[in-house]
Write a protein that holds these residues in place. Sequence first.
Motif, PDB file in Angstrom:
ATOM      1  N   PRO A 173      49.216  38.041  44.393  1.00  0.00           N
ATOM      2  CA  PRO A 173      48.280  38.887  45.119  1.00  0.00           C
ATOM      3  C   PRO A 173      46.967  38.600  45.364  1.00  0.00           C
ATOM      4  O   PRO A 173      46.383  37.670  44.633  1.00  0.00           O
ATOM      5  CB  PRO A 173      48.513  40.169  44.236  1.00  0.00           C
ATOM      6  N   GLY A 174      46.388  39.215  46.307  1.00  0.00           N
ATOM      7  CA  GLY A 174      45.003  38.488  46.639  1.00  0.00           C
ATOM      8  C   GLY A 174      43.991  38.733  45.496  1.00  0.00           C
ATOM      9  O   GLY A 174      42.969  38.266  45.328  1.00  0.00           O
ATOM     10  N   GLN A 175      44.177  40.121  44.843  1.00  0.00           N
ATOM     11  CA  GLN A 175      43.158  40.327  43.925  1.00  0.00           C
ATOM     12  C   GLN A 175      43.334  39.398  42.555  1.00  0.00           C
ATOM     13  O   GLN A 175      42.634  39.481  41.884  1.00  0.00           O
ATOM     14  CB  GLN A 175      43.189  41.776  43.198  1.00  0.00           C
ATOM     15  N   GLY A 176      44.459  38.663  42.746  1.00  0.00           N
ATOM     16  CA  GLY A 176      44.707  37.836  41.462  1.00  0.00           C
ATOM     17  C   GLY A 176      44.093  36.464  41.628  1.00  0.00           C
ATOM     18  O   GLY A 176      44.005  35.763  40.362  1.00  0.00           O
ATOM     19  N   PHE A 177      43.605  36.020  42.551  1.00  0.00           N
ATOM     20  CA  PHE A 177      43.122  34.613  42.803  1.00  0.00           C
ATOM     21  C   PHE A 177      41.586  34.549  41.950  1.00  0.00           C
ATOM     22  O   PHE A 177      41.736  33.670  41.358  1.00  0.00           O
ATOM     23  CB  PHE A 177      42.826  34.292  44.276  1.00  0.00           C
ATOM     24  N   VAL A 178      40.929  35.551  41.984  1.00  0.00           N
ATOM     25  CA  VAL A 178      39.515  35.320  41.217  1.00  0.00           C
ATOM     26  C   VAL A 178      39.759  35.144  39.688  1.00  0.00           C
ATOM     27  O   VAL A 178      39.287  34.383  39.066  1.00  0.00           O
ATOM     28  CB  VAL A 178      38.736  36.560  41.694  1.00  0.00           C
ATOM     29  N   TRP A 179      40.921  36.267  39.334  1.00  0.00           N
ATOM     30  CA  TRP A 179      40.997  36.128  37.843  1.00  0.00           C
ATOM     31  C   TRP A 179      41.580  34.891  37.328  1.00  0.00           C
ATOM     32  O   TRP A 179      41.893  34.516  36.295  1.00  0.00           O
ATOM     33  CB  TRP A 179      41.799  37.385  37.616  1.00  0.00           C
ATOM     34  N   LEU A 180      42.548  34.594  38.328  1.00  0.00           N
ATOM     35  CA  LEU A 180      43.340  33.335  37.974  1.00  0.00           C
ATOM     36  C   LEU A 180      42.171  32.196  37.709  1.00  0.00           C
ATOM     37  O   LEU A 180      42.417  31.510  36.774  1.00  0.00           O
ATOM     38  CB  LEU A 180      44.520  32.695  39.112  1.00  0.00           C
ATOM     39  N   VAL A 181      41.475  31.979  38.612  1.00  0.00           N
ATOM     40  CA  VAL A 181      40.361  30.986  38.507  1.00  0.00           C
ATOM     41  C   VAL A 181      39.500  31.150  37.190  1.00  0.00           C
ATOM     42  O   VAL A 181      39.134  30.398  36.577  1.00  0.00           O
ATOM     43  CB  VAL A 181      39.505  30.802  39.783  1.00  0.00           C
ATOM     44  N   ILE A 182      38.961  32.314  37.098  1.00  0.00           N
ATOM     45  CA  ILE A 182      38.341  32.797  35.757  1.00  0.00           C
ATOM     46  C   ILE A 182      38.916  32.396  34.314  1.00  0.00           C
ATOM     47  O   ILE A 182      38.526  31.859  33.700  1.00  0.00           O
ATOM     48  CB  ILE A 182      37.832  34.160  35.921  1.00  0.00           C
ATOM     49  N   SER A 183      40.299  32.807  34.519  1.00  0.00           N
ATOM     50  CA  SER A 183      41.155  32.483  33.046  1.00  0.00           C
ATOM     51  C   SER A 183      41.265  30.909  33.038  1.00  0.00           C
ATOM     52  O   SER A 183      41.098  30.498  31.919  1.00  0.00           O
ATOM     53  CB  SER A 183      42.354  33.147  33.639  1.00  0.00           C
ATOM     54  N   PHE A 196      47.137  34.114  26.380  1.00  0.00           N
ATOM     55  CA  PHE A 196      45.828  35.004  26.775  1.00  0.00           C
ATOM     56  C   PHE A 196      45.540  34.752  28.210  1.00  0.00           C
ATOM     57  O   PHE A 196      45.212  35.601  28.851  1.00  0.00           O
ATOM     58  CB  PHE A 196      44.748  34.818  25.599  1.00  0.00           C
ATOM     59  N   GLY A 197      45.593  33.460  28.694  1.00  0.00           N
ATOM     60  CA  GLY A 197      45.149  33.006  29.999  1.00  0.00           C
ATOM     61  C   GLY A 197      46.220  33.663  30.970  1.00  0.00           C
ATOM     62  O   GLY A 197      46.070  34.216  31.912  1.00  0.00           O
ATOM     63  N   ALA A 198      47.499  33.249  30.962  1.00  0.00           N
ATOM     64  CA  ALA A 198      48.601  33.860  31.723  1.00  0.00           C
ATOM     65  C   ALA A 198      48.384  35.512  31.760  1.00  0.00           C
ATOM     66  O   ALA A 198      48.577  36.064  32.795  1.00  0.00           O
ATOM     67  CB  ALA A 198      49.767  33.466  31.170  1.00  0.00           C
ATOM     68  N   GLU A 199      48.223  36.035  30.564  1.00  0.00           N
ATOM     69  CA  GLU A 199      48.180  37.598  30.527  1.00  0.00           C
ATOM     70  C   GLU A 199      46.844  38.170  31.127  1.00  0.00           C
ATOM     71  O   GLU A 199      46.767  38.923  31.851  1.00  0.00           O
ATOM     72  CB  GLU A 199      47.917  38.223  29.134  1.00  0.00           C
ATOM     73  N   ALA A 200      45.866  37.292  31.107  1.00  0.00           N
ATOM     74  CA  ALA A 200      44.523  37.730  31.961  1.00  0.00           C
ATOM     75  C   ALA A 200      44.953  37.636  33.476  1.00  0.00           C
ATOM     76  O   ALA A 200      44.572  38.396  34.394  1.00  0.00           O
ATOM     77  CB  ALA A 200      43.357  36.903  31.518  1.00  0.00           C
ATOM     78  N   ALA A 201      45.445  36.399  33.849  1.00  0.00           N
ATOM     79  CA  ALA A 201      45.703  36.264  35.248  1.00  0.00           C
ATOM     80  C   ALA A 201      46.775  37.537  35.674  1.00  0.00           C
ATOM     81  O   ALA A 201      46.819  37.871  36.817  1.00  0.00           O
ATOM     82  CB  ALA A 201      46.442  35.042  35.552  1.00  0.00           C
ATOM     83  N   MET A 246      44.941  45.532  36.706  1.00  0.00           N
ATOM     84  CA  MET A 246      44.792  46.264  35.353  1.00  0.00           C
ATOM     85  C   MET A 246      43.409  45.609  34.718  1.00  0.00           C
ATOM     86  O   MET A 246      42.951  44.506  35.278  1.00  0.00           O
ATOM     87  CB  MET A 246      45.862  45.763  34.498  1.00  0.00           C
ATOM     88  N   ALA A 247      42.894  46.180  33.757  1.00  0.00           N
ATOM     89  CA  ALA A 247      41.691  45.678  32.899  1.00  0.00           C
ATOM     90  C   ALA A 247      42.150  44.450  32.266  1.00  0.00           C
ATOM     91  O   ALA A 247      43.153  44.033  31.578  1.00  0.00           O
ATOM     92  CB  ALA A 247      41.400  46.751  31.606  1.00  0.00           C
ATOM     93  N   VAL A 248      41.230  43.315  32.406  1.00  0.00           N
ATOM     94  CA  VAL A 248      41.354  41.870  31.890  1.00  0.00           C
ATOM     95  C   VAL A 248      40.471  41.620  30.819  1.00  0.00           C
ATOM     96  O   VAL A 248      40.431  40.494  30.466  1.00  0.00           O
ATOM     97  CB  VAL A 248      41.246  41.081  32.892  1.00  0.00           C
ATOM     98  N   ASN A 249      39.566  42.572  30.372  1.00  0.00           N
ATOM     99  CA  ASN A 249      38.648  42.558  29.385  1.00  0.00           C
ATOM    100  C   ASN A 249      39.060  41.979  28.053  1.00  0.00           C
ATOM    101  O   ASN A 249      38.738  40.862  27.391  1.00  0.00           O
ATOM    102  CB  ASN A 249      37.705  43.649  28.962  1.00  0.00           C
ATOM    103  N   THR A 250      40.217  42.486  27.288  1.00  0.00           N
ATOM    104  CA  THR A 250      40.746  41.751  26.160  1.00  0.00           C
ATOM    105  C   THR A 250      41.252  40.578  26.236  1.00  0.00           C
ATOM    106  O   THR A 250      40.744  39.613  25.441  1.00  0.00           O
ATOM    107  CB  THR A 250      41.900  43.001  25.753  1.00  0.00           C
ATOM    108  N   PRO A 251      42.261  40.189  27.168  1.00  0.00           N
ATOM    109  CA  PRO A 251      42.888  38.931  27.121  1.00  0.00           C
ATOM    110  C   PRO A 251      41.508  37.990  27.390  1.00  0.00           C
ATOM    111  O   PRO A 251      41.679  36.467  26.874  1.00  0.00           O
ATOM    112  CB  PRO A 251      43.705  38.857  28.162  1.00  0.00           C
TER     113      PRO A 251
END
Length: 218
Positions: free
Chosen positions: A120-130, A173-178, A185-190
Amino acid sequence: MIALLRRDLAIAVRAGGGFGLGLAFFLVVVVLVPFGVGPDTATLTRIAPGILWIGALLACLLSLDRLFALDFEDGSLDLLATAPIPLEAVVGVKAVAHWLTTGLPLTLMAPVLGVMLNLPGQGFVWLVISLALGTPALSVIGAFGAALTVGLRRGGLLLSLLVLPLYVPTLIFGAEAARRGAEGMAVNTPLALMAGISFACCALMPFAAAAALRVNLR
């Protein structure tokens, strides 16, 4: 230290063991997944974060055995051990070189491959960050494993067996954050836990790797 970093970067690029091989393996893994699980877009969307993280982790393993092996074979490692530069700094420089030639390219390539898995489009940024937060830990932990197995014949398999269990928390934790980022969902914890793992590894693993090198060089 800068000269050592440049030398390791040049060796990695010329030998093809870091940059090209890791990216090619990452691409092959992602391309083969739809053939194995089927072309259903819903299934690919659900498993995309985990598959991308697993592919990046396995790609990092490919060049780990070269971190110290070439220097050990030509005697450069003995010179580095007796140089004015602390051995811990040498380990840190080699881990940075590995991340620049493996972890960073994988992080930048992941969004492109995410399109193939219908991420999904909103997942690209968090994938790169993770990946940006997690891949440094993979390189530093890998440097520790490479230091333990330096000088062993066919130490690549043993290196993988030693390093993979240490990679598990970062993978989880990386896969969970992505995944959470892709689902909105909130990604702060992972992300916080993964960042803590990376900082702890970068602070402690160079000392453990240097101690292992000193033992193997005796």
